[in-house]
Write a protein that holds these residues in place. Structure first.
Motif, short mmCIF file in Angstrom:
data_model
loop_
_atom_site.label_atom_id
_atom_site.label_comp_id
_atom_site.label_asym_id
_atom_site.label_seq_id
_atom_site.Cartn_x
_atom_site.Cartn_y
_atom_site.Cartn_z
N UNK A 192 36.08 53.94 39.47
CA UNK A 192 35.19 53.49 40.54
C UNK A 192 35.65 52.15 41.12
N UNK A 193 36.07 51.24 40.25
CA UNK A 193 36.54 49.93 40.71
C UNK A 193 37.77 50.08 41.60
N UNK A 194 38.70 50.93 41.19
CA UNK A 194 39.93 51.10 41.97
C UNK A 194 39.69 51.83 43.28
N UNK A 195 38.64 52.65 43.33
CA UNK A 195 38.38 53.42 44.55
C UNK A 195 37.45 52.69 45.51
N UNK A 196 36.82 51.62 45.06
CA UNK A 196 35.91 50.85 45.91
C UNK A 196 36.44 49.43 46.04
N UNK A 197 36.08 48.76 47.10
CA UNK A 197 36.49 47.37 47.29
C UNK A 197 35.39 46.43 46.82
N UNK A 198 35.77 45.23 46.45
CA UNK A 198 34.80 44.20 46.10
C UNK A 198 34.36 44.19 44.66
N UNK A 199 34.90 45.09 43.83
CA UNK A 199 34.53 45.11 42.42
C UNK A 199 35.61 44.41 41.59
N UNK A 200 35.22 43.85 40.47
CA UNK A 200 36.10 42.98 39.70
C UNK A 200 36.64 43.74 38.49
N UNK A 201 37.96 43.80 38.37
CA UNK A 201 38.60 44.55 37.29
C UNK A 201 38.22 44.02 35.92
N UNK A 202 38.13 42.70 35.79
CA UNK A 202 37.85 42.11 34.48
C UNK A 202 36.50 42.53 33.92
N UNK A 203 35.64 43.08 34.78
CA UNK A 203 34.31 43.49 34.32
C UNK A 203 34.27 44.92 33.80
N UNK A 204 35.40 45.61 33.86
CA UNK A 204 35.46 46.96 33.28
C UNK A 204 35.38 46.83 31.76
N UNK A 205 34.42 47.47 31.11
CA UNK A 205 34.29 47.31 29.66
C UNK A 205 35.51 47.81 28.91
N UNK A 206 35.99 47.00 27.97
CA UNK A 206 37.11 47.39 27.13
C UNK A 206 38.47 47.24 27.76
N UNK A 207 38.55 46.65 28.95
CA UNK A 207 39.83 46.57 29.64
C UNK A 207 40.68 45.43 29.08
N UNK A 208 41.98 45.64 29.03
CA UNK A 208 42.97 44.59 28.77
C UNK A 208 43.95 44.63 29.92
N UNK A 209 44.33 43.45 30.41
CA UNK A 209 45.27 43.37 31.52
C UNK A 209 45.97 42.02 31.47
N UNK A 210 47.07 41.91 32.20
CA UNK A 210 47.80 40.66 32.27
C UNK A 210 47.36 39.86 33.48
N UNK A 211 47.14 38.56 33.27
CA UNK A 211 46.82 37.65 34.36
C UNK A 211 47.57 36.35 34.12
N UNK A 212 48.45 35.99 35.03
CA UNK A 212 49.26 34.78 34.89
C UNK A 212 50.05 34.81 33.58
N UNK A 213 50.52 36.01 33.22
CA UNK A 213 51.33 36.15 32.02
C UNK A 213 50.57 36.18 30.72
N UNK A 214 49.25 36.11 30.78
CA UNK A 214 48.43 36.13 29.56
C UNK A 214 47.53 37.37 29.56
N UNK A 215 47.21 37.84 28.35
CA UNK A 215 46.36 39.02 28.22
C UNK A 215 44.90 38.62 28.40
N UNK A 216 44.23 39.28 29.32
CA UNK A 216 42.80 39.09 29.56
C UNK A 216 42.08 40.32 29.05
N UNK A 217 41.07 40.11 28.22
CA UNK A 217 40.34 41.23 27.62
C UNK A 217 38.88 41.20 28.03
N UNK A 218 38.41 42.30 28.59
CA UNK A 218 37.00 42.43 28.91
C UNK A 218 36.19 42.74 27.67
N UNK A 219 34.91 42.43 27.73
CA UNK A 219 34.03 42.72 26.59
C UNK A 219 33.90 44.22 26.39
N UNK A 220 33.73 44.63 25.13
CA UNK A 220 33.59 46.04 24.82
C UNK A 220 32.21 46.55 25.24
N UNK A 221 32.17 47.80 25.66
CA UNK A 221 30.90 48.43 25.97
C UNK A 221 30.31 49.03 24.70
#
Length: 562
Positions: free
Chosen positions: A167-196
């Motif tokens: 849903x986040x990728x198909x819609x605009x204006x939503x924040x990736x970091x708020x996807x529960x359980x997500x891990x991603x790289x930001x500025x070379x560091x791993x950012x982890x969202x809170x688990x659902x």
């Protein structure tokens, strides 16, 4: 980095995010019926080809993800490279040919990271598309998967998080970091969202998509069904418990009897399925007991499902003679049983809930009612003693019913488990991190290390024979019930041959024979028994031909090179 915020703030954030997703879902479900299906956004779910000692089977996790995403209005294609025996190039070609591709999801273990990373690289060389990893491996090794080229990792159960990410990728204006359980790289560091939270009410999930069901049936594989999730055990080695701890919520959750039987009935009526593998990590947890078994059996009878068969995984301390009698009467023919060890001190180190007495009683009940048992064993850990090995040998020689995948077994130290933390704290134990992600170690007692290495060499020399012989019972295969006994007889012969060698090596270690001399004797024994194992392998192949089944698997990668 994203702001952690308070519990209430995060709850409000998730509620807002899911509300937006619900609106999006409604919009997607109300698309113009004249619209070409190719105009809908597509999500590809795939499994890379796997060099594993296990035979390919249906990926139920992808089925649940596909069903959930389709309810959200997305077009989903399952490309199971393992089950469909697709080459790397065929998987890539299938993915890049899909129209309106939004996202590619890859299910992987840490041991299949190399193949998964190659998929990511070759897909991205041809199209620009976000790629996400999910499963046990990515949950505990998110940094490794991100470093391998994945854009995102989803930790823990995926139904909620993958739908939200889509849903986040198909819609605009939503924040990736708020996807529960997500891990991603930001500025070379791993950012982890809170688990659902995990899915508490499993009946609320749609039945899994069965896109690969015909390949499954054609291969005479069982149809996989999940009747529960999690386990209430507290074994220190268990990755299942470690995975469950990634979520808030109940450690073991079950589907209702009617919901389970509804799915079995649908699979039987629609596809003619009769052989099922209940993939639950622990099939019988409270409140499942004798009353539950009666209810399940009665519901199967009322629906006319009197010719089905099923395999499970159970804990010894959850069995009674009545439970085994009831369930064997309605199709239960095989189970995995996590005995692990026949020494009290070893069970205590593992924090096993079942006792030696529980294990003996479980074996008695299962043999009495003809339920085949794959006995899960952990013969070695870093603190194993010669006394413990002798205790195990004595009892193993007395058992007449269970089968195993060979005599050499050791504690597999998975990431995230209590055992991993314990081992890392032990400076006196020789250890290293394997390329497959787990910790490897050597037993501390020198005489035990002699036996450890000898049994591993012995097992490794013919591990493929063990895996091949036991596969029709443990996979299991959808064959005539009378044929299981023939495979069982072969497995028992292999079991007896193992114990003869085990006893010989244990005697040598007790008498102080050097490690080099024991290894030399081991290779002599391997050579002497080679013709016996070749003859048994031919017997298995002939049985396979009679049953109309095939076998395709690689040598066990966790035993090292031959």
């Amino acid at each position: 980095m994203f702001n952690q915020g308070s519990v209430f703030a995060r709850a409000f954030l998730y509620l807002t995010l899911y509300s937006i997703c619900v609106i999006s879902i409604i919009d997607k479900l109300n698309f113009d019926k004249e619209e070409d299906v190719t105009m809908r956004q597509t999500i590809a779910l795939t499994v890379p080809y796997s060099n594993t000692h296990r035979t390919a089977e249906e990926n139920l996790g992808l089925g649940y993800l596909a069903a959930t995403l389709r309810l959200a209005g997305f077009r989903v294609e399952i490309i199971d490279g393992w089950l469909e025996n697709l080459s790397h190039e065929e998987i890539v070609n299938c993915v890049v040919a899909l129209p309106n591709l939004l996202l590619v999801g890859i299910s992987a273990y840490r041991s299949s990271l190399e193949n998964a990373a190659r998929l990511v690289r070759d897909i991205k060389n041809r199209i620009s598309i976000p790629i996400v990893a999910g499963g046990y491996g990515p949950t505990f090794f998110d940094e490794d998967f991100l470093a391998a080229g994945f854009d995102y990792v989803l930790r823990g159960e995926g139904e909620k998080s993958l739908s939200t990410l889509a849903c986040v990728l198909s819609e605009s204006g939503l924040i990736l970091e708020n996807v529960p359980g997500i891990s991603m790289l930001s500025m070379g560091k791993v950012v982890r969202g809170s688990m659902s939270h995990c899915v508490e009410h499993l009946d609320s999930l749609p039945f899994p998509a069965r896109d690969t069901v015909y390949s499954t049936i054609h291969s005479k594989n069982p149809i996989s069904v999940s009747t529960s999730r999690g386990c209430l055990g507290s074994c220190l080695f268990c990755a299942v418990s470690a995975f469950a701890r990634q979520h808030d919520g109940t450690r073991w959750r079950e589907r209702s009897v009617k919901n389970i039987v509804n799915e079995l009935e649908m699979l039987h009526q629609k596809y003619g399925a009769k052989c099922f593998k209940f993939v639950d990590d622990s099939f019988l947890e409270p409140p499942r007991g004798e009353i539950w078994a009666e209810s399940f059996s009665n519901e199967l009878y009322l629906r006319g499902l009197t010719e089905i068969s099923f395999r499970t995984q159970v804990r010894a301390d959850r069995l009674t003679n009545k439970i085994v009698e009831i369930l064997s009467g309605c199709g239960w023919f095989a189970t995995g049983l996590g005995v692990e060890n026949w020494s009290v001190s070893a069970l205590k180190r593992m924090n096993k809930g079942a006792s030696i007495a529980d294990n003996f009683l479980a074996m008695e009940y299962l043999e009495r009612h003809g339920v085949y048992v794959q006995m899960g064993m952990i013969l070695f850990d870093w603190d194993t003693t010669l006394v413990e090995l002798k205790e195990n040998l004595g009892i193993l020689k007395d058992l007449s019913w269970p089968v195993t995948k060979g005599i050499f077994t050791e504690t597999y130290v998975s990431a995230g488990t209590p055992n991993e933390r314990l081992l890392l704290s032990r400076s006196d134990v020789q250890q290293k991190r394997s390329v497959l992600g787990h910790l490897e170690y050597r037993p501390c007692v020198p005489e035990v290390d002699v036996v450890y290495e000898a049994l591993r060499l012995w097992h490794r020399s013919h591990s493929s024979v063990y895996d091949h012989a036991i596969n029709p019972i443990t996979a299991p295969k959808a064959i005539d019930r009378s044929m299981y006994r023939k495979y069982h007889d072969i497995c028992r012969r292999l079991y007896s041959m193992d114990l003869v060698f085990f006893e010989r090596v244990l005697e040598m270690a007790e008498h102080g024979i050097s490690k080099l001399d024991v290894q030399t004797e081991t290779m002599v024994q391997v050579s002497d028994f080679q013709t016996d194992y070749e003859r048994i392998e031919r017997e298995i192949v002939l049985l396979d031909q009679v049953c109309g089944i095939g076998y395709s698997a690689y040598p066990n990668p966790f035993l090292g090179e031959t």
